[in-house]
Design a protein around this motif. Structure first.
Motif, PDB file in Angstrom:
ATOM      1  N   LYS A   1       1.288 -14.186   7.725  1.00 12.98           N
ATOM      2  CA  LYS A   1       1.208 -12.763   7.407  1.00 12.98           C
ATOM      3  C   LYS A   1      -0.255 -12.369   7.262  1.00 12.98           C
ATOM      4  CE  LYS A   1       5.589 -12.533   4.997  1.00 12.98           C
ATOM      5  NZ  LYS A   1       6.281 -12.260   3.762  1.00 12.98           N
TER       6      LYS A   1
ATOM      7  N   TRP B   1      -3.080  -8.959   6.569  1.00 13.57           N
ATOM      8  CA  TRP B   1      -3.192  -7.876   5.608  1.00 13.57           C
ATOM      9  C   TRP B   1      -2.333  -6.709   6.074  1.00 13.57           C
ATOM     10  CZ3 TRP B   1      -6.204  -7.283   1.175  1.00 13.57           C
ATOM     11  CH2 TRP B   1      -6.965  -8.393   0.832  1.00 13.57           C
ATOM     12  N   ALA B   2      -1.650  -6.082   5.132  1.00 11.92           N
ATOM     13  CA  ALA B   2      -0.861  -4.899   5.449  1.00 11.92           C
ATOM     14  C   ALA B   2      -1.803  -3.703   5.589  1.00 11.92           C
ATOM     15  CB  ALA B   2       0.161  -4.651   4.346  1.00 11.92           C
ATOM     16  N   LYS B   3      -1.321  -2.641   6.225  1.00 15.07           N
ATOM     17  CA  LYS B   3      -2.165  -1.474   6.459  1.00 15.07           C
ATOM     18  C   LYS B   3      -2.508  -0.758   5.154  1.00 15.07           C
ATOM     19  CE  LYS B   3      -0.598  -0.587  11.131  1.00 15.07           C
ATOM     20  NZ  LYS B   3       0.080   0.350  12.022  1.00 15.07           N
ATOM     21  N   GLY B   4      -1.572  -0.681   4.227  1.00  7.13           N
ATOM     22  CA  GLY B   4      -1.795   0.033   2.961  1.00  7.13           C
ATOM     23  C   GLY B   4      -2.981  -0.494   2.168  1.00  7.13           C
TER      24      GLY B   4
ATOM     25  N   LEU C   1      -5.471  -2.318   3.160  1.00  9.50           N
ATOM     26  CA  LEU C   1      -6.716  -2.151   3.905  1.00  9.50           C
ATOM     27  C   LEU C   1      -7.222  -0.714   3.828  1.00  9.50           C
ATOM     28  CD1 LEU C   1      -6.190  -4.316   7.110  1.00  9.50           C
ATOM     29  CD2 LEU C   1      -7.713  -4.733   5.203  1.00  9.50           C
ATOM     30  N   ILE C   2      -6.324   0.244   3.909  1.00 14.83           N
ATOM     31  CA  ILE C   2      -6.727   1.648   3.811  1.00 14.83           C
ATOM     32  C   ILE C   2      -7.291   1.942   2.429  1.00 14.83           C
ATOM     33  CG2 ILE C   2      -5.835   4.015   3.778  1.00 14.83           C
ATOM     34  CD1 ILE C   2      -3.929   3.152   6.040  1.00 14.83           C
TER      35      ILE C   2
END
Length: 77
Positions: free
Chosen positions: A47, A49-52, A54-55
Motif C-alpha cells: 500500500k 500513501w493515500a491521496k487524502g 498527501l493533500i
C-alpha cells in the motif's frame, strides 16, 4: 516444515558444560531457527500513501512556506 526442537541438546553438543554453560575460550553453539513461528501471511498487499494524507501534507507545507515568505517580507519592509 521440519518440527524438530531448534535448541541444541546439551548432552550431544560438544563444548557445553553440564547445565548448558560454555567454558571460557569455547565458541557457543549457534542458535536454532524458528521459521514456522508466527502466523502464515497469505494476503499482504503493498500500500502506498493515500491521496487524502498527501493533500493535507502539501497544504500544511504550502501554508508554512507562505508564512515564512510573508514574515521575511514584513522584516524587509
Amino acid at each position: 516444515m521440519n518440527e524438530k526442537n531448534p535448541d541444541p541438546d546439551p548432552r550431544s553438543t560438544p563444548g557445553l558444560e553440564p547445565g548448558g554453560g560454555v567454558p571460557a575460550g569455547e565458541t557457543p553453539p549457534a542458535e536454532g531457527s524458528t521459521p514456522w513461528a508466527g502466523p502464515q501471511e497469505t494476503y499482504n498487499p503493498a500500500k502506498g500513501w493515500a491521496k487524502g494524507p498527501l493533500i493535507i501534507i502539501m497544504i500544511v507545507v504550502v501554508l508554512c512556506a507562505a508564512f515564512f515568505v510573508a514574515f521575511a517580507l514584513s522584516l524587509a519592509l
